[in-house]
Design a protein around this motif. Structure first.
Motif, short mmCIF file in Angstrom:
data_model
loop_
_atom_site.label_atom_id
_atom_site.label_comp_id
_atom_site.label_asym_id
_atom_site.label_seq_id
_atom_site.Cartn_x
_atom_site.Cartn_y
_atom_site.Cartn_z
N ARG A 118 0.83 -1.21 0.00
CA ARG A 118 0.00 0.00 0.00
C ARG A 118 0.86 1.25 0.00
O ARG A 118 1.93 1.29 0.61
CB ARG A 118 -0.90 0.04 1.23
CG ARG A 118 -2.00 -0.96 1.21
CD ARG A 118 -2.91 -0.84 2.41
NE ARG A 118 -2.31 -0.04 3.47
CZ ARG A 118 -2.99 0.60 4.41
NH1 ARG A 118 -4.27 0.52 4.46
NH2 ARG A 118 -2.38 1.29 5.34
N VAL A 119 0.35 2.27 -0.68
CA VAL A 119 1.02 3.57 -0.71
C VAL A 119 -0.02 4.64 -0.39
O VAL A 119 -1.06 4.71 -1.04
CB VAL A 119 1.64 3.85 -2.11
CG1 VAL A 119 2.30 5.22 -2.14
CG2 VAL A 119 2.63 2.76 -2.48
N ILE A 120 0.26 5.42 0.65
CA ILE A 120 -0.62 6.52 1.03
C ILE A 120 -0.04 7.78 0.40
O ILE A 120 1.10 8.14 0.65
CB ILE A 120 -0.68 6.69 2.58
CG1 ILE A 120 -1.06 5.38 3.26
CG2 ILE A 120 -1.62 7.82 2.95
CD1 ILE A 120 -2.41 4.84 2.91
N ALA A 121 -0.84 8.41 -0.46
CA ALA A 121 -0.42 9.65 -1.14
C ALA A 121 -1.44 10.72 -0.82
O ALA A 121 -2.56 10.71 -1.33
CB ALA A 121 -0.30 9.42 -2.64
N LYS A 122 -1.08 11.66 0.06
CA LYS A 122 -1.98 12.72 0.51
C LYS A 122 -1.69 13.99 -0.28
O LYS A 122 -0.55 14.47 -0.31
CB LYS A 122 -1.82 12.98 2.00
CG LYS A 122 -2.22 11.78 2.85
CD LYS A 122 -2.00 12.06 4.31
CE LYS A 122 -2.32 10.84 5.14
NZ LYS A 122 -1.99 11.03 6.55
#
Length: 174
Positions: A118-122
């Protein structure tokens, strides 16, 4: 402009798996160049919305060249790693392998391991920044909290005792 010394790379799980196998498998610890790693059959899953978070889904190909140890010295540490880093893997599809018999003493083994990351990109619209974090969750083994392991094998055709085949994990230096 991006920094020229940036160390962020995708597929952090594959790097962790590679390091784990090199540390756990005696033949690979002696010669890490005998473990080749590739990504195949990769895809990206994302949702529409205000952020750019996503998940890498891929098959990691791990090729052990000229491998002369017992195959369990690779499979047991691999399964242990999957239990910690990919516990939701489908047991019937998580790992597959092929082998080419080179001689009575060695084989080339190709392992195919299904992984997700998973990659969290805010997105921050005020600053124009996008903050990206790779999430590599680790699931603790509640049932067996020991951190140092020894793999003991016994030949099925012999009545001998178990033989130490591999050791890995943290050492307790109190």
């Amino acid at each position: 402009m991006p920094s020229s010394n940036a160390t962020s790379t995708p597929m952090k799980k594959l790097h962790l798996l590679r390091t784990h196998l090199i540390n756990a498998v005696p033949g690979l610890a002696r010669d890490p160049s005998r473990l080749l790693t590739f990504v195949e059959d990769g895809s990206l899953e994302f949702r529409r919305g205000p952020n750019l978070s996503h998940e890498y889904q891929f098959a990691a190909q791990l090729v052990l060249t000229d491998f002369g140890d017992d195959l369990d010295t690779v499979m047991v540490p691999l399964l242990q790693w999957l239990a910690e880093y990919q516990p939701d893997a489908d047991p019937g599809e998580a790992v597959s392998f092929e082998a080419e018999i080179l001689s009575n003493q060695s084989v080339d083994v190709a392992l195919r391991v299904r992984l997700t990351e998973r990659v969290i990109a805010k997105v921050d619209c005020d600053s124009g920044h996008i903050h990206v974090d790779h999430v590599v969750s680790r699931f603790e083994r509640d049932a067996c909290p020991i951190s140092r392991w020894q793999l003991l094998l016994r030949d099925a055709e012999a009545d001998d005792d178990y033989t130490l085949a591999a050791e890995w994990g943290e050492t307790d230096e109190r």
